[in-house]
Design an enzyme around this catalytic site. Structure first.
Site, PDB file in Angstrom:
ATOM      1  N   LYS A 130       0.830  -1.210   0.000  1.00  0.00           N
ATOM      2  CA  LYS A 130       0.000   0.000   0.000  1.00  0.00           C
ATOM      3  C   LYS A 130       0.860   1.253   0.000  1.00  0.00           C
ATOM      4  CE  LYS A 130      -4.200  -1.672   2.301  1.00  0.00           C
ATOM      5  NZ  LYS A 130      -5.061  -1.507   3.490  1.00  0.00           N
ATOM      6  N   LYS A 176      -6.741 -10.855  -6.984  1.00  0.00           N
ATOM      7  CA  LYS A 176      -7.972 -10.931  -6.200  1.00  0.00           C
ATOM      8  C   LYS A 176      -8.944  -9.818  -6.576  1.00  0.00           C
ATOM      9  CE  LYS A 176      -8.928 -10.675  -1.441  1.00  0.00           C
ATOM     10  NZ  LYS A 176      -8.664 -10.821  -0.014  1.00  0.00           N
ATOM     11  N   LYS A 195     -11.577  -3.891  -3.866  1.00  0.00           N
ATOM     12  CA  LYS A 195     -12.210  -2.570  -3.894  1.00  0.00           C
ATOM     13  C   LYS A 195     -11.265  -1.512  -4.429  1.00  0.00           C
ATOM     14  CE  LYS A 195     -14.702  -3.167   0.397  1.00  0.00           C
ATOM     15  NZ  LYS A 195     -14.609  -2.781   1.812  1.00  0.00           N
TER      16      LYS A 195
END
Ligand code: TRP
Length: 350
Positions: free
Chosen positions: A121, A213, A216
């Site tokens: 991230k 995967k 969002k």
């Protein structure tokens, strides 16, 4: 409003949560929330909307409350039953932030710096990485440890975080601050949680890349089907989903991750066995398969969407659920926090 009722607690306790960022998608439902629904019959279940985690990356204050409410409503629409589960919003129970601080002060910095999700991230975010993002797993540890959770349902990507929660509880709190009983046995302060590995086949991959995967945070909206997508949009996304040039759908061919993913999705959405759908679609072309999949997705989601609309039309009911959840959760959390404060030696006054 019914009084705060105690739930039977002789069953093992489970806690899990999802962030209220963006809308929940098929991956969240099939990979996580659907399993939570089943756990309600065998476990003492706590499900929170982790809004404090949602602000570890830049967020829109104009959306946070609405996203939190819609996530909670989706939990219920998916079958989480507030009579059997404690459903609450993380930030409504201030013990999460407080325990997080106490745990921060005993957690080695290098444990956090090596977290894979943080590194990924932080890389994605470039220059403006908050201290909160680094601290994310400690807050998650606080979420879990506050409720003496026996088990935590986690997917592959959260295993490292659960491992960290276990290490903090065991090595940094219990071993250092726990007392001994008459036999010299350690009296633990925090319960050390076990992972609950979810049932097979529930890992839903992106529609645009069968190797990553469904997420969002993927900037491509077409990579996921959101639980509240209208039927036309679901069909359109499936129509555009990545395919390969081969005829026939199959499982387990490493060269064909899209076939594996979409066939698996079809089985889950249609509520049929993998063997049955593999047989049905073995000779089917993509052009015939995709409308079938779209139909199954629309049929599976429409009752959920209807329940969602009903729930949202009654804001007072939803509020009462979250208030009851907050009150029940606060009671358990306060007891744990008091134990930790005491064992760390804080001054208490009556
Ligand atoms: N980090 C989890 C995720 O992204 C969400 C989460 C926060 C969580 N606190 C938790 C999951 C506690 C389980 C238990 O999926």
């Amino acid at each position: 409003m019914p009084a705060v009722s105690a739930l039977p607690s002789d069953r093992p306790r489970v806690l899990s949560g999802v962030q209220p960022t963006g809308s929940l998608h098929l991956g969240n439902w099939l990979g996580a929330i659907r399993n939570w629904v089943d756990l309600q019959t065998s476990h003492d279940t706590y499900f929170c909307v982790v809004d404090l985690h949602a602000i570890t990356v830049p967020h829109d204050p104009g959306r946070l409350a609405e996203d939190t409410l819609s996530t909670a409503a989706l939990y219920l629409a998916c079958g989480i039953d507030p009579e059997r589960s404690t459903v609450f919003v993380q930030s409504h129970v201030s013990a999460h932030s407080e325990l997080c601080w106490l745990l921060n002060c005993v957690t080695p910095l290098n444990w956090l710096e090596r977290m894979i999700q943080f590194k990924e991230k932080a890389l994605r975010q470039g220059a403006d990485v908050s201290a909160g993002l680094l601290d994310y797993p400690v807050l998650m540890a606080a979420d879990i440890l506050l409720y003496d959770a026996d088990r935590v349902p986690v997917g592959e990507d959260q295993k490292q975080h659960l491992e960290l929660a276990r290490d903090i509880a065991q090595q940094r709190i219990n071993a250092r601050f726990g007392s001994k009983d008459a036999e010299g046995e350690l009296i633990p302060i925090l319960k050390v949680p076990e992972p609950l590995i979810l049932r097979e086949g529930a890992r839903v991959m992106s529609l645009s890349d069968g190797r990553s995967k469904m997420s969002k945070s993927d900037p491509n909206e077409g990579s996921r089907i959101n639980l509240l997508d209208p039927p036309e949009l679901i069909s359109r996304k499936i129509k555009r989903a990545k395919t390969d040039p081969q005829m026939g759908l199959e499982f387990g061919n490493a060269e064909r991750p899209e076939a594996d993913n979409l066939l698996g999705l079809y089985a889950l959405l249609a509520g049929r066995s993998r063997e049955a759908v593999a047989a049905e679609c073995a000779a089917m072309g993509w052009g015939a398969f995709k409308p079938l999949l779209a139909e199954a997705a629309v049929a599976a989601l429409s009752p959920l969407q209807e329940r969602y609309r009903d729930l949202r039309s009654d804001p007072l009911y939803l509020q009462s659920v979250l208030r009851q959840g907050r009150d029940r959760a606060s009671e358990v959390a306060a007891a744990t926090l008091a134990r930790v404060r005491q064992s760390l030696g804080f001054l208490a006054i009556p």
